[in-house]
Design a protein around this motif. Structure first.
Motif, PDB file in Angstrom:
ATOM      1  N   LEU B  16      17.344 -43.386 -17.111  1.00 14.29           N
ATOM      2  CA  LEU B  16      17.105 -41.748 -16.724  1.00 14.29           C
ATOM      3  C   LEU B  16      16.997 -41.398 -16.050  1.00 14.29           C
ATOM      4  O   LEU B  16      17.090 -40.711 -15.613  1.00 14.29           O
ATOM      5  CB  LEU B  16      15.161 -43.633 -16.604  1.00 14.29           C
ATOM      6  CG  LEU B  16      14.133 -42.103 -16.677  1.00 14.29           C
ATOM      7  CD1 LEU B  16      13.894 -41.435 -17.931  1.00 14.29           C
ATOM      8  CD2 LEU B  16      12.610 -43.301 -16.058  1.00 14.29           C
ATOM      9  N   LYS B  17      17.269 -41.919 -14.734  1.00 23.86           N
ATOM     10  CA  LYS B  17      18.013 -41.753 -13.592  1.00 23.86           C
ATOM     11  C   LYS B  17      18.953 -40.685 -13.956  1.00 23.86           C
ATOM     12  O   LYS B  17      19.002 -39.745 -13.342  1.00 23.86           O
ATOM     13  CB  LYS B  17      18.696 -42.871 -12.664  1.00 23.86           C
ATOM     14  CG  LYS B  17      18.948 -42.333 -10.707  1.00 23.86           C
ATOM     15  CD  LYS B  17      19.140 -43.532 -10.649  1.00 23.86           C
ATOM     16  CE  LYS B  17      20.267 -43.080  -9.646  1.00 23.86           C
ATOM     17  NZ  LYS B  17      21.382 -44.126  -8.521  1.00 23.86           N
ATOM     18  N   GLU B  18      20.013 -40.946 -14.955  1.00 20.85           N
ATOM     19  CA  GLU B  18      20.947 -39.544 -15.354  1.00 20.85           C
ATOM     20  C   GLU B  18      19.746 -38.468 -15.585  1.00 20.85           C
ATOM     21  O   GLU B  18      20.346 -37.596 -15.438  1.00 20.85           O
ATOM     22  CB  GLU B  18      21.592 -40.889 -16.102  1.00 20.85           C
ATOM     23  CG  GLU B  18      22.682 -39.449 -16.465  1.00 20.85           C
ATOM     24  CD  GLU B  18      23.913 -40.224 -17.471  1.00 20.85           C
ATOM     25  OE1 GLU B  18      25.056 -39.355 -18.074  1.00 20.85           O
ATOM     26  OE2 GLU B  18      23.416 -40.649 -17.538  1.00 20.85           O
ATOM     27  N   ALA B  76       3.175 -46.516 -28.565  1.00 21.77           N
ATOM     28  CA  ALA B  76       4.377 -46.210 -29.613  1.00 21.77           C
ATOM     29  C   ALA B  76       5.529 -46.632 -28.655  1.00 21.77           C
ATOM     30  O   ALA B  76       6.974 -46.048 -29.966  1.00 21.77           O
ATOM     31  CB  ALA B  76       4.213 -44.777 -29.337  1.00 21.77           C
ATOM     32  N   ASP B  77       5.856 -47.049 -27.814  1.00 18.21           N
ATOM     33  CA  ASP B  77       6.912 -48.337 -26.877  1.00 18.21           C
ATOM     34  C   ASP B  77       8.053 -46.912 -26.618  1.00 18.21           C
ATOM     35  O   ASP B  77       8.868 -47.199 -26.835  1.00 18.21           O
ATOM     36  CB  ASP B  77       7.356 -49.644 -27.343  1.00 18.21           C
ATOM     37  CG  ASP B  77       6.943 -50.534 -28.181  1.00 18.21           C
ATOM     38  OD1 ASP B  77       6.294 -50.567 -27.440  1.00 18.21           O
ATOM     39  OD2 ASP B  77       7.099 -50.910 -29.353  1.00 18.21           O
ATOM     40  N   VAL B  78       7.256 -45.630 -26.404  1.00 15.80           N
ATOM     41  CA  VAL B  78       8.421 -44.500 -26.327  1.00 15.80           C
ATOM     42  C   VAL B  78       7.809 -45.161 -24.737  1.00 15.80           C
ATOM     43  O   VAL B  78       8.276 -46.057 -23.409  1.00 15.80           O
ATOM     44  CB  VAL B  78       6.912 -43.855 -25.704  1.00 15.80           C
ATOM     45  CG1 VAL B  78       7.317 -42.486 -24.650  1.00 15.80           C
ATOM     46  CG2 VAL B  78       7.004 -43.006 -26.570  1.00 15.80           C
ATOM     47  N   ALA B  79       9.488 -44.894 -23.881  1.00 17.80           N
ATOM     48  CA  ALA B  79      10.252 -45.543 -22.802  1.00 17.80           C
ATOM     49  C   ALA B  79       9.823 -45.135 -20.947  1.00 17.80           C
ATOM     50  O   ALA B  79      10.204 -45.294 -20.688  1.00 17.80           O
ATOM     51  CB  ALA B  79      11.462 -45.508 -22.443  1.00 17.80           C
ATOM     52  N   ALA B  80       9.491 -43.663 -21.579  1.00 14.10           N
ATOM     53  CA  ALA B  80       9.200 -42.424 -21.079  1.00 14.10           C
ATOM     54  C   ALA B  80       8.910 -41.196 -21.490  1.00 14.10           C
ATOM     55  O   ALA B  80       8.875 -41.000 -21.818  1.00 14.10           O
ATOM     56  CB  ALA B  80      10.423 -42.213 -19.773  1.00 14.10           C
ATOM     57  N   ILE B  81       8.143 -40.521 -19.483  1.00 14.43           N
ATOM     58  CA  ILE B  81       7.401 -39.217 -20.414  1.00 14.43           C
ATOM     59  C   ILE B  81       7.672 -38.641 -19.835  1.00 14.43           C
ATOM     60  O   ILE B  81       7.976 -38.732 -18.049  1.00 14.43           O
ATOM     61  CB  ILE B  81       5.607 -39.322 -20.338  1.00 14.43           C
ATOM     62  CG1 ILE B  81       4.990 -40.401 -21.700  1.00 14.43           C
ATOM     63  CG2 ILE B  81       4.764 -38.164 -21.062  1.00 14.43           C
ATOM     64  CD1 ILE B  81       3.656 -41.024 -20.848  1.00 14.43           C
ATOM     65  N   VAL B  82       7.695 -36.899 -19.958  1.00 18.60           N
ATOM     66  CA  VAL B  82       8.596 -35.881 -19.571  1.00 18.60           C
ATOM     67  C   VAL B  82       7.366 -34.719 -19.524  1.00 18.60           C
ATOM     68  O   VAL B  82       7.128 -34.461 -21.180  1.00 18.60           O
ATOM     69  CB  VAL B  82      10.087 -35.075 -19.747  1.00 18.60           C
ATOM     70  CG1 VAL B  82      10.119 -34.133 -19.030  1.00 18.60           C
ATOM     71  CG2 VAL B  82      10.587 -36.433 -19.545  1.00 18.60           C
ATOM     72  N   CYS B 101       2.732 -49.108 -16.049  1.00 19.71           N
ATOM     73  CA  CYS B 101       4.400 -48.819 -16.191  1.00 19.71           C
ATOM     74  C   CYS B 101       5.525 -47.989 -16.550  1.00 19.71           C
ATOM     75  O   CYS B 101       6.041 -47.992 -17.451  1.00 19.71           O
ATOM     76  CB  CYS B 101       5.366 -51.037 -16.630  1.00 19.71           C
ATOM     77  SG  CYS B 101       5.535 -51.621 -15.111  1.00 19.71           S
ATOM     78  N   VAL B 102       4.507 -46.918 -17.308  1.00 17.79           N
ATOM     79  CA  VAL B 102       4.817 -46.356 -17.989  1.00 17.79           C
ATOM     80  C   VAL B 102       6.134 -44.331 -17.057  1.00 17.79           C
ATOM     81  O   VAL B 102       5.025 -44.594 -16.391  1.00 17.79           O
ATOM     82  CB  VAL B 102       4.251 -45.738 -19.008  1.00 17.79           C
ATOM     83  CG1 VAL B 102       4.596 -44.294 -19.393  1.00 17.79           C
ATOM     84  CG2 VAL B 102       2.882 -46.462 -19.976  1.00 17.79           C
ATOM     85  N   PRO B 103       6.926 -44.888 -17.089  1.00 21.35           N
ATOM     86  CA  PRO B 103       7.095 -43.731 -16.614  1.00 21.35           C
ATOM     87  C   PRO B 103       7.206 -42.766 -16.064  1.00 21.35           C
ATOM     88  O   PRO B 103       7.087 -42.308 -17.542  1.00 21.35           O
ATOM     89  CB  PRO B 103       8.806 -43.806 -16.391  1.00 21.35           C
ATOM     90  CG  PRO B 103       9.305 -45.244 -16.844  1.00 21.35           C
ATOM     91  CD  PRO B 103       8.250 -45.412 -17.401  1.00 21.35           C
ATOM     92  N   LEU B 104       6.162 -41.616 -15.465  1.00 20.92           N
ATOM     93  CA  LEU B 104       5.899 -39.933 -15.504  1.00 20.92           C
ATOM     94  C   LEU B 104       6.853 -39.524 -15.138  1.00 20.92           C
ATOM     95  O   LEU B 104       6.745 -39.578 -14.004  1.00 20.92           O
ATOM     96  CB  LEU B 104       4.269 -40.171 -14.899  1.00 20.92           C
ATOM     97  CG  LEU B 104       3.339 -39.004 -16.241  1.00 20.92           C
ATOM     98  CD1 LEU B 104       3.334 -39.683 -16.984  1.00 20.92           C
ATOM     99  CD2 LEU B 104       2.021 -39.030 -15.396  1.00 20.92           C
ATOM    100  N   ILE B 105       7.680 -37.738 -15.784  1.00 18.56           N
ATOM    101  CA  ILE B 105       8.230 -37.462 -15.000  1.00 18.56           C
ATOM    102  C   ILE B 105       7.767 -36.118 -14.965  1.00 18.56           C
ATOM    103  O   ILE B 105       7.534 -35.164 -16.278  1.00 18.56           O
ATOM    104  CB  ILE B 105       9.448 -37.299 -15.336  1.00 18.56           C
ATOM    105  CG1 ILE B 105      10.201 -38.859 -15.099  1.00 18.56           C
ATOM    106  CG2 ILE B 105      10.825 -36.290 -14.726  1.00 18.56           C
ATOM    107  CD1 ILE B 105      10.918 -39.358 -16.176  1.00 18.56           C
ATOM    108  N   THR B 106       7.826 -35.315 -13.751  1.00 21.46           N
ATOM    109  CA  THR B 106       7.459 -33.654 -14.346  1.00 21.46           C
ATOM    110  C   THR B 106       8.912 -32.664 -14.056  1.00 21.46           C
ATOM    111  O   THR B 106       9.494 -33.461 -12.922  1.00 21.46           O
ATOM    112  CB  THR B 106       6.109 -32.971 -13.605  1.00 21.46           C
ATOM    113  OG1 THR B 106       5.782 -31.731 -13.533  1.00 21.46           O
ATOM    114  CG2 THR B 106       6.954 -33.024 -12.120  1.00 21.46           C
ATOM    115  N   THR B 107       9.196 -31.431 -15.087  1.00 25.25           N
ATOM    116  CA  THR B 107      10.210 -30.981 -14.596  1.00 25.25           C
ATOM    117  C   THR B 107       9.546 -29.347 -14.557  1.00 25.25           C
ATOM    118  O   THR B 107       8.650 -29.034 -15.802  1.00 25.25           O
ATOM    119  CB  THR B 107      11.102 -31.468 -15.592  1.00 25.25           C
ATOM    120  OG1 THR B 107      11.948 -29.823 -16.040  1.00 25.25           O
ATOM    121  CG2 THR B 107      10.156 -31.767 -17.253  1.00 25.25           C
TER     122      THR B 107
END
Lengths: 326, 136
Positions: B16-18, B76-82, B101-107
């Protein structure tokens, strides 16, 4: 090690446990468990500028050089800088790579790599298998993230062990033992929408359900829970009965009822308002999704009286909530 | 070449970092998100589509930012949300994502641009295809 300035701190049992677990892991984990597998390899005839471009694209700072399937060197950003400083950006990789390559073996434990990092002060090691074939690359970052991941796996396994309640089904003798969960769902409560489903999924995982089973139940009951929030007059009730060999779930409400159940089951048919659709729901796929996840589905509905949706999932022998004697 | 052999034989895992670097994202929530492994991507604004199409360990690209996105991801076992186009959800949504514990990312980028960038970087699709006429 014996730095007197360091304030003395009493080590708690938790500290001792954590430290020893990380240390243990460095012996348990193999290099192949933590290394990066999808790696970039270079050929000795590539120009320094080409190598630089590859590094930039892949966001890496070093890569092994391979000729005829054999590892012949390693080249890092420092080598590229050296070439650039001398104005040799079109020189070949072979002229600036280090040929004295220290490799680590994929089947060795991580602790041997840690020792090598400490001894040699290198940024990365190419990893070879039993036959000497290059199979990956290892950086300190790989070891850190691999260890973290292993700790996370430990934690998950521990959670299942701690809460594993499936022994109930073994210890309590009856002709038919089951565990029943009930939740009250309010109409229009979008903020808490999905909370009950989340509790149900977690309960199943704690009972030892595998990820796939928990996911199937979770998706089905979540769609049903959202239906209670969106479509009912006064909300309703979720009822889940867990038995060793099957899971029965139901949502029950007191209205308004579905005029045409067969039409409601059709993909794309929806009565949802624009607001609900804006939230990403009401596309008319809910019942279809539920059907896909469960083994049996049944809807009974009467206008003015309400709707009852029954879902059943039959467990495979290996999914059964019984101790398998381990 | 060896590189291609690995690509053909191994599941692709991207850290996810990448991904956060590639999409110039900002992480809003998530415990230990750096080591989360992503096996592919999925883009949808309809939650039922996510539940029907996303396979486990997918990265979800979406324009929705209500609490249901986090719940749907969890089911749905989604690993992260963008969250696309610079969307930042209400604090309650971030709190929920932290709790679960669901990573939430904005772009700042839109869905098309993001799919392109990630696909090019080697992230495959994890959307289940619709079979002719009916799904599954």
């Amino acid at each position: 090690m014996s730095d007197d300035a360091e304030p003395r701190r009493v080590m708690t049992d938790a500290d001792a446990h954590n430290i020893s677990r990380v240390e243990e892991l460095s012996y348990e984990l193999k290099i192949s468990d933590v290394m990066t597998r999808n790696i970039l390899t270079l050929t000795p005839d590539m120009q320094i500028v080409e190598v630089l471009e590859q590094f930039r694209q892949m966001r890496i700072s070093g890569a092994p050089v391979v000729a005829d399937g054999k590892l012949i060197g390693i080249i890092s950003l420092e080598d590229l800088i050296r070439a650039m400083e001398r104005g040799n950006s079109h020189a070949r990789a072979r002229s600036y790579m280090s040929t004295d390559v220290t490799t680590v073996r994929s089947y060795d434990s991580v602790v041997t790599a840690l020792e090598a990092f400490g001894r040699l002060r290198l940024g990365r090691f190419p990893v070879v298998d039993e036959t000497g074939r290059l199979v990956g690359i290892l950086t300190k970052g790989d070891i850190t993230s691999g260890t973290l991941k292993a700790l996370q796996r430990d934690y998950q396994a521990e959670e299942v062990r701690r809460y594993r309640a499936s022994h109930l089904f073994e210890d309590i003798v009856s002709d038919r033992t089951s565990l029943i969960l009930r939740y009250r769902i309010e109409q229009g409560d979008f903020t808490r929408g999905g909370q009950a489903s989340s509790f149900i999924k977690r309960a199943l995982l704690r009972l030892g359900a595998n990820a796939q089973l928990a996911r199937r139940c979770g998706i089905a009951i979540y769609e049903a829970e959202m239906n209670l929030i969106i479509h009912t007059t006064h909300g309703g009730v979720i009822w889940v009965e867990i038995e060793p060999n099957q899971i029965s779930m139901a949502t029950i409400d007191d209205g308004p009822g579905i005029p045409d159940v067969n039409l409601a089951r059709k993909a794309g048919w929806s009565t949802a308002t624009a607001e609900v659709r804006e939230m990403g729901f009401g596309a008319g796929m809910g019942l279809k999704n539920i059907e896909r996840c469960v083994d049996e589905m049944n809807i009974e509905s009467k206008i003015g009286e309400g709707t009852r949706l029954d879902m059943k999932i039959l467990l495979l022998p290996e999914e059964s909530f019984r101790e398998t004697g381990s | 070449m060896l590189y291609d052999e690995w690509h053909a034989n191994e599941w692709v895992f991207m850290q996810l970092k990448e991904i956060v670097e590639i999409i110039e994202g900002k992480v809003l929530s998530g415990c230990v998100w750096e080591t989360v492994e992503i096996q592919g991507g999925c883009g949808a604004d309809l939650m039922s589509d996510v539940l029907a199409a996303a396979q486990p360990h997918a990265l979800l690209l979406t324009g929705l930012c209500n609490p249901q996105v986090v719940r749907t991801a969890q089911m749905a076992d989604v690993a992260a949300i963008v969250l696309v186009r610079g969307k930042v959800p209400a604090q309650e949504v971030i709190d929920l994502a932290n709790n679960e514990c669901v990573p939430l990312i904005t772009t700042p980028y839109g869905t098309f641009e993001l799919c392109g960038r990630l696909y090019k970087a080697g992230l495959p699709s994890l959307e289940r295809r619709i079979a002719s006429g009916q799904d599954e």
